[in-house]
Motif scaffolding. Structure first.
Motif, short mmCIF file in Angstrom:
data_model
loop_
_atom_site.label_atom_id
_atom_site.label_comp_id
_atom_site.label_asym_id
_atom_site.label_seq_id
_atom_site.Cartn_x
_atom_site.Cartn_y
_atom_site.Cartn_z
N THR A 366 0.82 -1.20 0.00
CA THR A 366 0.00 0.00 0.00
C THR A 366 0.86 1.26 0.00
N ALA A 367 1.81 1.31 0.93
CA ALA A 367 2.68 2.48 1.02
C ALA A 367 3.54 2.62 -0.23
N THR A 368 3.99 1.49 -0.77
CA THR A 368 4.79 1.52 -1.99
C THR A 368 3.98 2.04 -3.16
N THR A 369 2.71 1.65 -3.23
CA THR A 369 1.83 2.13 -4.30
C THR A 369 1.63 3.63 -4.19
N VAL A 370 1.44 4.09 -2.96
CA VAL A 370 1.25 5.53 -2.76
C VAL A 370 2.51 6.30 -3.16
N GLY A 371 3.67 5.80 -2.71
CA GLY A 371 4.90 6.53 -2.94
C GLY A 371 5.42 6.43 -4.35
N LEU A 372 5.36 5.22 -4.93
CA LEU A 372 6.01 4.98 -6.21
C LEU A 372 5.05 4.65 -7.36
N GLY A 373 3.78 4.42 -7.06
CA GLY A 373 2.84 4.04 -8.10
C GLY A 373 2.80 4.99 -9.28
N PRO A 374 2.53 6.28 -9.06
CA PRO A 374 2.44 7.21 -10.20
C PRO A 374 3.75 7.35 -10.97
N VAL A 375 4.88 7.42 -10.24
CA VAL A 375 6.14 7.62 -10.94
C VAL A 375 6.55 6.36 -11.71
N ALA A 376 6.31 5.18 -11.13
CA ALA A 376 6.63 3.93 -11.84
C ALA A 376 5.75 3.78 -13.07
N TYR A 377 4.49 4.12 -12.93
CA TYR A 377 3.56 4.05 -14.06
C TYR A 377 4.02 4.98 -15.18
N ALA A 378 4.40 6.21 -14.82
CA ALA A 378 4.85 7.17 -15.83
C ALA A 378 6.15 6.72 -16.48
N ALA A 379 7.04 6.15 -15.68
CA ALA A 379 8.32 5.68 -16.22
C ALA A 379 8.12 4.57 -17.23
N MET A 380 7.22 3.63 -16.92
CA MET A 380 7.01 2.50 -17.82
C MET A 380 6.24 2.91 -19.08
N THR A 381 5.21 3.72 -18.92
CA THR A 381 4.49 4.17 -20.12
C THR A 381 5.38 5.07 -20.97
N GLY A 382 6.33 5.76 -20.31
CA GLY A 382 7.24 6.62 -21.03
C GLY A 382 8.20 5.88 -21.95
N VAL A 383 8.43 4.58 -21.68
CA VAL A 383 9.30 3.79 -22.56
C VAL A 383 8.50 2.85 -23.45
N GLY A 384 7.19 3.11 -23.56
CA GLY A 384 6.39 2.38 -24.53
C GLY A 384 5.52 1.26 -23.99
N VAL A 385 5.45 1.08 -22.67
CA VAL A 385 4.57 0.06 -22.10
C VAL A 385 3.14 0.60 -22.10
N SER A 386 2.17 -0.21 -22.51
CA SER A 386 0.78 0.27 -22.53
C SER A 386 0.31 0.56 -21.11
N PRO A 387 -0.63 1.50 -20.93
CA PRO A 387 -1.06 1.88 -19.58
C PRO A 387 -1.52 0.71 -18.72
N THR A 388 -2.39 -0.16 -19.26
CA THR A 388 -2.88 -1.29 -18.47
C THR A 388 -1.75 -2.24 -18.11
N THR A 389 -0.88 -2.53 -19.06
CA THR A 389 0.25 -3.42 -18.79
C THR A 389 1.20 -2.82 -17.77
N ALA A 390 1.37 -1.51 -17.80
CA ALA A 390 2.24 -0.84 -16.82
C ALA A 390 1.71 -1.02 -15.41
N VAL A 391 0.38 -0.92 -15.24
CA VAL A 391 -0.22 -1.13 -13.91
C VAL A 391 -0.01 -2.58 -13.46
N VAL A 392 -0.22 -3.52 -14.39
CA VAL A 392 -0.02 -4.94 -14.06
C VAL A 392 1.42 -5.18 -13.62
N ALA A 393 2.38 -4.67 -14.39
CA ALA A 393 3.79 -4.86 -14.06
C ALA A 393 4.11 -4.26 -12.70
N PHE A 394 3.58 -3.06 -12.44
CA PHE A 394 3.83 -2.43 -11.13
C PHE A 394 3.31 -3.29 -9.99
#
Length: 455
Positions: A366-394
């Motif tokens: 939970t705390a990891t999602t709060v702290g790193l969720g948005p930035v990890a999502y942006a980092a992965m979509t920024g290198v071409g990962v689809s939004p849904t897949t980025a959430v799954v990977a996170f």
């Protein structure tokens, strides 16, 4: 390249949350409450109070917040009805005769319970209290039983729906691009990949430790366990019905009906209806084990107030903190930083996965999602990962929470159940057999090598 104020707000926010929770050893809810104030301050003194207020209001009115509270009530009803124990008995009848059967049961039961618990610690405690003694009695070394139970705990995060998944859907940058119904199917696929790996690992352990099958007198015939607890399987209708109505051919057929239409399908909020339906089914299926008087129900409800206060506080301040960071311009500023990075896709994914795994141990998913969720999502979509897949990977990266030494609570819970005094004996196998492989599975999914249903 300068770093925008929004990125600095995030850095200070996550640093404070970790410091306050880990070093000062205060509650994560308290850390996030103060973190909300800190994040809001980056919008400027003149609007700080209004940002705090609007962020809290938006968080409390969120469907995600409602879903989290409904899941908590659902878990209470499930515990009172004993439905998980009946499901485990059925699994034992199916798998118990295989060499090392209780370990296969443990992995599968953790996946099933993960569908409705969304908690690594809850998973390890609930499933472990049943399966760990079976494993020890059937010849498994105690430390190996504890290792597997802690390693399986992450299925509470990787199998939908989980509280971390709901939090991710609550972030503005994610909600704009990710459909909840599509994410259900995609995360289910991703979680099943991690389950398959765990089953293969059990096979390796069975051969390594020469574990026999359970004695026949410890296994109920399938017909008996189904007769005793087969109605508990109806619980999964609470997941299947909303999914069928919102994603797939049936959903398309309903959307084509003029009197209902696509707007009617969109109005079915899957993250709200799943806990509502499962609770309703559990109330009917386990009615004989539920309280019969008002005073007894009052006692049950009051027994959950501490958990509700803790989880509710964490959730509302987590969502509000995310809103405050958005108000400070975190999303736009982070995008600028990412656009200026020249990192190969696989290296970015490995870096993101490693950071999340390191943080998830001392904190939690939970705390990891709060702290790193948005930035990890942006980092992965920024290198071409689809939004849904980025959430799954996170979420798969974050599911290492239970297996990440040294301070992950499922490790201590599992060692306590297995009566293992030295928890450090589990650290090496947890890192090399669970944390690293699960991170790699997340990377392979993000790279498109391991397929998932991505609507």
């Amino acid at each position: 390249m300068g770093i925008g104020i929004g990125v600095w707000a995030f850095i200070v926010y996550i640093a404070f949350v970790i410091l306050w929770n880990v070093a000062v050893k205060r509650s994560i809810a308290e850390a996030m409450a103060i973190g909300l104030v800190i994040a809001s301050a980056f919008s400027g003194p003149s609007v700080m109070l209004s940002v705090i207020w609007s962020s809290l209001i938006k968080a409390m009115q969120s469907d995600v917040m409602l879903a989290i509270m409904l899941f908590m009530f659902m878990s209470t009803i499930m515990a009172k009805t004993g439905i998980i124990g009946r499901l485990v008995n059925i699994l034992n009848s199916l798998l118990g005769r295989i060499r090392g059967g209780p370990a296969y049961v443990s992995a599968c039961a953790s996946a099933l319970f993960g569908m409705v618990s969304g908690s690594g610690a809850g998973n390890s405690a609930t499933v472990g209290s049943i399966t760990v003694p079976w494993m020890v009695q059937s010849g498994w070394p105690r430390e190996v039983a504890a290792t597997m139970n802690a390693g399986n705990a992450g299925l509470g995060i990787a199998i939908p729906p989980s509280s971390s998944m709901l939090l991710m859907l609550g972030f503005a940058t994610v909600a704009e691009q990710v459909n909840a119904g599509n994410l259900y199917f995609a995360l289910l696929c991703g979680g099943l990949w991690t389950l398959v790996y765990r089953l293969v690992l059990v096979r390796y352990y069975v051969r390594k430790y020469h574990v026999p099958a359970l004695p026949g007198d410890q296994i109920e015939p399938l017909s008996v366990s189904v007769r005793k607890g087969g109605t508990s399987l109806f619980m999964f209708l609470g997941i299947a019905i909303p999914m069928l109505l919102t994603v797939g051919p049936l959903s398309d057929a309903i959307a084509a009906v003029e009197s209902f239409g696509a707007d009617g399908v969109d109005a079915i909020n899957i993250i709200v209806w799943v806990p509502v339906l499962i609770t309703f089914i559990c109330l009917i299926e386990g009615r004989s084990k539920l309280p019969k008087s008002f005073s007894a129900w009052k006692e049950v409800i009051l027994s959950t107030r501490k958990t509700c206060a803790t989880v509710g506080g964490v959730s509302v301040f987590a969502l509000a903190g995310s809103n405050a960071l958005t108000a400070a311009g975190f999303g736009e500023d982070l995008q600028i930083v990412l656009e200026n990075l020249d990192v190969p896709k696989v290296m970015m994914l490995l870096l993101v996965g490693a950071i999340i795994a390191l943080v998830a141990g001392p904190l939690n998913a939970t705390a990891t999602t709060v702290g790193l969720g948005p930035v990890a999502y942006a980092a992965m979509t920024g290198v071409g990962v689809s939004p849904t897949t980025a959430v799954v990977a996170f979420l798969i990266f974050a599911s290492t929470e239970g297996a990440s030494p040294p301070s992950s609570s499922p490790i201590f819970i599992s060692c306590s159940i297995a009566e293992v005094d030295d928890v450090t004996v589990t650290f090496k196998p947890l890192i090399f057999h669970y944390v690293i492989p699960v991170v790699l599975i997340g990377v392979l999914i993000a790279m498109g090598i391991l397929p998932i249903i991505n609507g």
